[in-house]
Design an enzyme around this catalytic site. Sequence first.
Site, PDB file in Angstrom:
ATOM      1  N   SER A 114       0.810  -1.227   0.000  1.00 14.83           N
ATOM      2  CA  SER A 114       0.000   0.000   0.000  1.00 14.83           C
ATOM      3  C   SER A 114       0.838   1.270   0.000  1.00 14.83           C
ATOM      4  CB  SER A 114      -0.938   0.011   1.198  1.00 14.83           C
ATOM      5  OG  SER A 114      -0.212  -0.138   2.405  1.00 14.83           O
TER       6      SER A 114
ATOM      7  N   GLY B 273      -1.728  -4.292   1.343  1.00  9.09           N
ATOM      8  CA  GLY B 273      -1.811  -5.463   2.197  1.00  9.09           C
ATOM      9  C   GLY B 273      -0.919  -6.618   1.802  1.00  9.09           C
TER      10      GLY B 273
ATOM     11  N   ASN C 135       4.744  -5.548   5.234  1.00  7.79           N
ATOM     12  CA  ASN C 135       3.836  -6.606   5.690  1.00  7.79           C
ATOM     13  C   ASN C 135       4.524  -7.953   5.869  1.00  7.79           C
ATOM     14  OD1 ASN C 135       1.545  -4.845   5.588  1.00  7.79           O
ATOM     15  ND2 ASN C 135       1.567  -5.069   3.350  1.00  7.79           N
TER      16      ASN C 135
ATOM     17  N   ASP D  91      -2.154   6.836  10.421  1.00  6.50           N
ATOM     18  CA  ASP D  91      -1.276   5.922  11.151  1.00  6.50           C
ATOM     19  C   ASP D  91       0.169   6.281  10.848  1.00  6.50           C
ATOM     20  OD1 ASP D  91      -0.571   4.785   8.630  1.00  6.50           O
ATOM     21  OD2 ASP D  91      -2.304   3.444   8.744  1.00  6.50           O
TER      22      ASP D  91
ATOM     23  N   HIS E  32       1.135   4.868   6.435  1.00  6.60           N
ATOM     24  CA  HIS E  32       0.559   5.279   5.155  1.00  6.60           C
ATOM     25  C   HIS E  32       0.547   6.797   5.004  1.00  6.60           C
ATOM     26  CE1 HIS E  32      -1.187   1.269   6.071  1.00  6.60           C
ATOM     27  NE2 HIS E  32      -0.866   1.072   4.801  1.00  6.60           N
TER      28      HIS E  32
END
Length: 501
Positions: free
Chosen positions: A277, A311, A343, A462, A465
């Site tokens: 992402s 993701g 991730n 957050d 991102h």
Amino acid sequence: MKLISFFLLSCLLAFGPQKATGKPTVYTIGDSTVKNGQGDGSGGLWGWGDPLVQFFDTSRIQVENHALGGTSSRTFRTKGLWQPVLERLQPGDYLLIQFGHNDAGAINDDFRARGTIKGVGDEAEEIDNLLTGEREVVHSYGWYLRQYINEAKAKGAIPVVMSPIPRNNWKDGRVPRNDESYGLWAEEVAIGERVEFIKLNDKMASAMEKLGEAQVTGNLFFPHDHTHTSAKGAVLAASLIVEGLRESENCPLKDYLLEHPIINFPAKKKVLLIGDSTVAGGNGEIVGWGRELPDFFDTSRVEIINKARGGRSSRTFLYEGLWKELVPQLGKGDFVLIQFGHNDGGNIDKAKYRGSLPGTGDEMQEVTREDGSKETVHTYGWYMKKYISDVQAKGAIPIVVSMIPRNRWKEGKVERASDSYGKWANEVAEETGAFFIDLNEAVAAEYETMGAEAVSTFFPGDHTHTNGAGAQLNAMILSQQIARIKECPLRGAVSHRIQSQ
């Protein structure tokens, strides 16, 4: 007649045509507006001497572009560039001459020393050249043009003079001409020596005015450069030279022009982006740097295709078949930018089943998924090497990019991934011969310069991102890093404004 691409022709002509064919040759001499750089469109900039060949019947005539950026009518001679052309000239050849953009520079300095005396007279100035350390007699712009013309004539060649293309400067909706300086002097010399003259400056300025400033800037010229043309601008200039040749009464060069030329722009190379992402386009407030990257590239030369998916990890991008869909799209000379890591630290044997084993080794772990299926999980480095290997097998060029840093700080410093995914990404690139960009370090260093409070505005929800502004900054830094890798062919497609920073 079958025409090959603009770029391929430029490359072939760089090695020079073969006189054994017996065909006449058109030689072009001039500055960067005739041939920019190596004539390969680096930074998106082209000179008109590169597309000019596509207007001619090359089964009957050859075209060689010998121009060199930064030269003036004086330094094209003093640098030894004219002599090889002169030696190759044969009866029936043609010489296209355009100088002037650099002739207004200083006559004597320790930087370029390329200026000429204004006008067309016989004035001369003897100098001790601060740049070369040699004694030199400097003449007028017109004097140098006459030398090219008369020496070419002595070899039986046919000179054609043109005024310098206009700069992308505007005043009250009009483009200023140089008809009281170099354009005028070039015409005076051409008339005096009885050779063909093409009013390229006026022709192109008129064409620009018909389009309007808004259509010219960003299309024929880039906003950051008012002198050097894009591919489209170079083609326009070349087409106006052709128009001038067709209008001529006594220049037989027009007999070699194609009635219906097909102008091929350089074939675009693909730049595929894979990642998570932080690379993907995103929506709303969350934006990956891949969405912003085209702003920093010449998209007339490359097509940036963002296939990153939020993701995903290095493991799941392969497991879910996303990579398998992309590989057939790759061609020789394309590029793949690979960034994973955010991730990969997730669960290995629990939902979301996206974690990879740490490191770059060959360790494996068998996992039973919720549906009872078995999956063999590899290290982060194994997956990265898989992508690189597949890219290289297609003749494409992999570029490994370390993951952007999170908005996490400790004692005034941004936390790096230099002991984990950043380190492993670098190791994989070194092992496989892929290019590597430490975006993690480069962005972290910029964040620290800006300060934590300013950086916090890039992260609306957050610490991972970014919003559009953060993605724009990351894309710019990545572009700067690519432009600094001299061995990487993609650097030539980075926007000229980034290369000049």
